[in-house]
Motif scaffolding. Sequence first.
Motif, PDB file in Angstrom:
ATOM      1  N   ILE A 300       0.825  -1.365   0.012  1.00 26.08           N
ATOM      2  CA  ILE A 300      -0.046  -0.048  -0.009  1.00 26.08           C
ATOM      3  C   ILE A 300       1.055   1.083  -0.063  1.00 26.08           C
ATOM      4  O   ILE A 300       0.726   2.092  -0.723  1.00 26.08           O
ATOM      5  N   GLU A 301       2.058   1.101   0.862  1.00 27.14           N
ATOM      6  CA  GLU A 301       2.956   2.487   0.984  1.00 27.14           C
ATOM      7  C   GLU A 301       3.435   2.841  -0.601  1.00 27.14           C
ATOM      8  O   GLU A 301       3.362   3.748  -0.799  1.00 27.14           O
ATOM      9  N   LEU A 303       2.521   1.427  -3.573  1.00 23.26           N
ATOM     10  CA  LEU A 303       1.582   1.951  -4.733  1.00 23.26           C
ATOM     11  C   LEU A 303       1.104   3.216  -4.272  1.00 23.26           C
ATOM     12  O   LEU A 303       0.998   4.074  -5.619  1.00 23.26           O
ATOM     13  N   THR A 304       1.011   3.896  -3.173  1.00 22.21           N
ATOM     14  CA  THR A 304       0.405   5.340  -2.836  1.00 22.21           C
ATOM     15  C   THR A 304       1.684   6.249  -3.580  1.00 22.21           C
ATOM     16  O   THR A 304       1.366   7.087  -4.179  1.00 22.21           O
ATOM     17  N   ARG A 307       1.386   6.315  -7.228  1.00 24.60           N
ATOM     18  CA  ARG A 307       0.214   6.970  -7.677  1.00 24.60           C
ATOM     19  C   ARG A 307       0.662   8.398  -7.787  1.00 24.60           C
ATOM     20  O   ARG A 307       0.342   9.228  -8.672  1.00 24.60           O
ATOM     21  N   VAL A 338      -5.610   1.216  -1.258  1.00 30.83           N
ATOM     22  CA  VAL A 338      -5.143   2.345  -1.967  1.00 30.83           C
ATOM     23  C   VAL A 338      -6.052   3.316  -2.839  1.00 30.83           C
ATOM     24  O   VAL A 338      -6.009   4.486  -2.974  1.00 30.83           O
ATOM     25  N   ASN A 339      -7.300   2.800  -3.227  1.00 34.96           N
ATOM     26  CA  ASN A 339      -8.488   3.376  -3.662  1.00 34.96           C
ATOM     27  C   ASN A 339      -9.468   3.845  -2.847  1.00 34.96           C
ATOM     28  O   ASN A 339     -10.693   4.587  -3.254  1.00 34.96           O
TER      29      ASN A 339
END
Length: 340
Positions: A300-301, A303-304, A307, A338-339
């Motif tokens: 998550i970290e 991917l954030t 993005r 993430v979303n």
Amino acid sequence: MDFGLVLQTDPPASRVVSLMQRAERNGFTHGWTFDSAVLWQEPFVIYSQILDRTTRLKVGTMVTNPGTRTWEVTASTFATLNDMYGNRTVCGIGRGDSAMRVAGRKPNTLARISEAMRVIRALGRGEEADLGGGTVVRFPWIKPGAELPVWMAAYGPKALRMTGEEADGFILQLADPYLTEYMVRAVKDAAVAVGRDPSEVTVCVAAPAYVTADDSPGALAHAREQCRWFGGMVGNHVADLVAKYGEHSAAVPDELTDYIKARQGYDYAHHGRSGNPDTQFVPDEIVDRFCLIGPVEKHIEKLTALRALGVDQFAVYDMHDAQEAVIDAYGTQVIPAVNG
């Protein structure tokens, strides 16, 4: 952020279809496959089955090339799938590293890719295209509203520039934040330089993801071994850049090229597979930088962060011993976070 699943078309094809169905149930929007006719089964045959057994998933090549099929055949194949299932394909295209070399041919030039993208996109939309020598053709059966986006895979400076100037999307096969920022900027700047809106170029980062139960040394070591093949695959492309531009060239970041100094060769029989014996030169640092490894929160970290750098889609290379587990972990924990 969109999420994609990337697979090789190893037999049985039914398993590829099943994993793509699982991905759609878990919130993935795209299903990608390799395209190398000697090494794996024909992807377009399998795409028809995936599209028939899913409802929203878009499918595409990661990547096809302009050399193994004539351009009108590639366009017709994609366009037929779109006509049957409603604009649910993306043509990912590149030089054809494995597809061409395994068949004893050289990868395609950028000039050839440029011409192919123009022809494939136009024909897929129902427009006329010049196949060369003044031969202009058009598919008479294309319906109004047909679309065929063409995304280009790139690493080197000329390819990045061409992607920004001409492609509908950019495929970057690594998830290192520094290199992602560098290359996305190059693509977007090239788009602006020719008067394009840079937001028109979709950015897709593709890399292996392996979710571990914890961050213990044993768990991380196993994950790295399952994903080390990716550093070798990327290194195979990078070796061409080093041969062209030399070591420590201002044209290519050292962060991309330094690690391949110990590379000794590459056997395509193991291409894209965990346990590839030709990738032992890849250090743990590269695996950690290029891939997503560790507990859910680490995914998550990263991917954030990706993005925030302008990445529109993350495509999971799912070639390891935990295919279903990673799809499910992403669907239940990573994608919602993430979303969310």
